[in-house]
Design an enzyme around this catalytic site. Structure first.
Site, PDB file in Angstrom:
ATOM      1  N   ASP A 141      53.861 -89.307   4.751  1.00 29.81           N
ATOM      2  CA  ASP A 141      53.127 -90.081   3.744  1.00 29.81           C
ATOM      3  C   ASP A 141      51.640 -89.752   3.801  1.00 29.81           C
ATOM      4  O   ASP A 141      50.788 -90.596   3.506  1.00 29.81           O
ATOM      5  CB  ASP A 141      53.353 -91.580   3.982  1.00 29.81           C
ATOM      6  N   LYS A 144      49.634 -84.597   0.505  1.00 32.12           N
ATOM      7  CA  LYS A 144      50.890 -84.082  -0.077  1.00 32.12           C
ATOM      8  C   LYS A 144      51.029 -82.579   0.134  1.00 32.12           C
ATOM      9  O   LYS A 144      52.133 -82.073   0.232  1.00 32.12           O
ATOM     10  CB  LYS A 144      50.971 -84.468  -1.554  1.00 32.12           C
ATOM     11  N   ASP A 169      57.553 -89.671   1.265  1.00 30.21           N
ATOM     12  CA  ASP A 169      57.096 -90.500   0.156  1.00 30.21           C
ATOM     13  C   ASP A 169      56.443 -89.617  -0.913  1.00 30.21           C
ATOM     14  O   ASP A 169      56.006 -88.498  -0.630  1.00 30.21           O
ATOM     15  CB  ASP A 169      56.069 -91.532   0.665  1.00 30.21           C
ATOM     16  N   ASN A 170      56.394 -90.105  -2.149  1.00 37.26           N
ATOM     17  CA  ASN A 170      55.592 -89.480  -3.222  1.00 37.26           C
ATOM     18  C   ASN A 170      56.036 -88.087  -3.649  1.00 37.26           C
ATOM     19  O   ASN A 170      55.213 -87.271  -4.076  1.00 37.26           O
ATOM     20  CB  ASN A 170      54.115 -89.405  -2.815  1.00 37.26           C
ATOM     21  N   GLU A 199      54.430 -97.178  -6.071  1.00 36.93           N
ATOM     22  CA  GLU A 199      54.195 -98.537  -5.598  1.00 36.93           C
ATOM     23  C   GLU A 199      53.454 -99.382  -6.628  1.00 36.93           C
ATOM     24  O   GLU A 199      52.470 -98.960  -7.217  1.00 36.93           O
ATOM     25  CB  GLU A 199      53.399 -98.536  -4.267  1.00 36.93           C
TER      26      GLU A 199
HETATM   27  O1  LIG Z   1      47.360 -89.551  -0.992  1.00 37.43           O
HETATM   28  C1  LIG Z   1      48.198 -90.361  -0.644  1.00 37.43           C
HETATM   29  N1  LIG Z   1      48.453 -90.561   0.656  1.00 37.43           N
HETATM   30  C2  LIG Z   1      47.804 -89.759   1.692  1.00 37.43           C
HETATM   31  C3  LIG Z   1      46.386 -90.206   2.043  1.00 37.43           C
HETATM   32  C4  LIG Z   1      45.854 -89.214   3.052  1.00 37.43           C
HETATM   33  C5  LIG Z   1      45.711 -89.785   4.428  1.00 37.43           C
HETATM   34  C6  LIG Z   1      45.973 -88.847   5.520  1.00 37.43           C
HETATM   35  C7  LIG Z   1      46.537 -89.164   6.706  1.00 37.43           C
HETATM   36  C8  LIG Z   1      46.650 -88.079   7.614  1.00 37.43           C
HETATM   37  C9  LIG Z   1      47.121 -88.079   8.928  1.00 37.43           C
HETATM   38  C10 LIG Z   1      47.104 -86.927   9.669  1.00 37.43           C
HETATM   39  N2  LIG Z   1      46.642 -85.772   9.134  1.00 37.43           N
HETATM   40  C11 LIG Z   1      46.184 -85.737   7.876  1.00 37.43           C
HETATM   41  C12 LIG Z   1      46.174 -86.905   7.106  1.00 37.43           C
HETATM   42  S1  LIG Z   1      45.616 -87.173   5.498  1.00 37.43           S
HETATM   43  C13 LIG Z   1      48.935 -91.189  -1.650  1.00 37.43           C
HETATM   44  C14 LIG Z   1      48.445 -91.235  -2.966  1.00 37.43           C
HETATM   45  C15 LIG Z   1      49.087 -92.008  -3.941  1.00 37.43           C
HETATM   46  C16 LIG Z   1      48.574 -92.066  -5.326  1.00 37.43           C
HETATM   47  C17 LIG Z   1      49.463 -92.049  -6.404  1.00 37.43           C
HETATM   48  C18 LIG Z   1      48.969 -92.104  -7.714  1.00 37.43           C
HETATM   49  C19 LIG Z   1      47.615 -92.173  -7.934  1.00 37.43           C
HETATM   50  F1  LIG Z   1      47.142 -92.237  -9.201  1.00 37.43           F
HETATM   51  C20 LIG Z   1      46.720 -92.178  -6.865  1.00 37.43           C
HETATM   52  C21 LIG Z   1      47.197 -92.123  -5.567  1.00 37.43           C
HETATM   53  C22 LIG Z   1      50.236 -92.748  -3.598  1.00 37.43           C
HETATM   54  C23 LIG Z   1      50.724 -92.692  -2.307  1.00 37.43           C
HETATM   55  O2  LIG Z   1      51.844 -93.399  -1.949  1.00 37.43           O
HETATM   56  C24 LIG Z   1      50.091 -91.916  -1.335  1.00 37.43           C
HETATM   57  O3  LIG Z   1      50.642 -91.882  -0.072  1.00 37.43           O
HETATM   58 MG   LIG Z   2      52.603 -92.716  -0.124  1.00 39.53          MG
END
Ligand SMILES: O=C(NCCCCc1cc2ccncc2s1)c1cc(-c2ccc(F)cc2)cc(O)c1O
Ligand SMILES: [Mg+2]
Length: 214
Positions: A141, A144, A169-170, A199
């Site tokens: 998660d 992406k 996810d996603n 979500e």
């Molecule tokens: O980017 C998302 N999730 C990742 C955040 C990046 C955090 C990280 C953790 C980590 C740990 C270790 N190494 C590297 C990393 S990088 C995310 C985005 C949307 C979304 C959907 C539609 C939209 F219009 C806008 C956002 C929905 C979701 O469910 C998501 O999970």
């Molecule tokens: Mg997600």
């Protein structure tokens, strides 16, 4: 100074959720995201699919890539048997700081190890530094575009065994096309798509469950 969305989400948890009650923490976050501010938690609809995969896998060792505010961390940890452990990786220190407090409020901190850093750096250290042999379940998660390289990295580091489950996810929104193509076409995985919604919205999204065949 202005508060951040994760800080306001934590405030709602500390104000409305019952300490030590993971279900009330989950319910409070879902209510906050539906009534106040959208946030990128896996959410209640996809969360039910996550719950069913966790309970049917009955995992001893779980890896979560991407903690954010700890919503899915609490969902998973609350379903783990007593000796089971969940390692969750978060890149953003501000998210990690909030997540630690949400996890503790829910009372699941004894099953969770939150590690700050980038998945690409931390995955190769799992065996030596965190005493992990293999993961029974991995919940992807995070970024992406890291799903595929990190899956290949986990294979190379011997962190997956026959029967290990990857739950991503996603896979539709924002989407992980290269990862989907890989797990759906590789002879080393048996993949299944669980159609759902992004979500707290009506936009299509889903979870991809892939069993590593060894
Ligand atoms: O980017 C998302 N999730 C990742 C955040 C990046 C955090 C990280 C953790 C980590 C740990 C270790 N190494 C590297 C990393 S990088 C995310 C985005 C949307 C979304 C959907 C539609 C939209 F219009 C806008 C956002 C929905 C979701 O469910 C998501 O999970
Ligand atoms: Mg997600």
């Amino acid at each position: 100074t202005q508060s951040t969305r994760p800080q306001r989400l934590l405030g709602a948890v500390q104000k409305k959720a019952t300490r030590g009650n993971p279900r009330s923490v989950i319910q409070t976050i879902d209510q906050f995201c539906r009534q106040r501010e959208w946030a990128m938690n896996v959410g209640d609809e996809k969360g039910c699919i996550l719950d069913s995969v966790v309970t049917e896998t009955n995992p001893t060792t779980v890896l979560e890539l991407g903690t954010y505010c700890g919503y899915s961390t609490v969902r998973i940890a609350s379903l783990l048997p007593p000796q089971a452990r969940l390692i969750t990786l978060e890149f953003n220190p501000d998210f990690a700081r909030i997540a630690r407090q949400v996890i503790t409020w829910a009372g699941v901190q004894d099953k969770v190890e939150l590690v700050e850093g980038a998945s690409g750096d931390l995955i190769p250290k799992m065996k030596a530094q965190f005493g992990v042999n293999t993961f029974d379940l991995v919940f992807l998660d995070h970024w992406k575009d890291r799903y595929l390289p990190d899956t290949k990295l986990m294979e190379e580091c011997g962190l997956l065994k026959k029967g290990s489950i990857l739950l991503a996810d996603n896979v539709i929104c924002p989407g992980t096309p290269d990862y989907l193509e890989y797990v759906r076409n590789s002879p080393r995985y048996q993949s299944q798509y669980f159609k759902s919604h992004l979500e707290y919205t009506k936009v299509e999204d889903g979870l991809e469950k892939s069993v590593f065949l060894g």
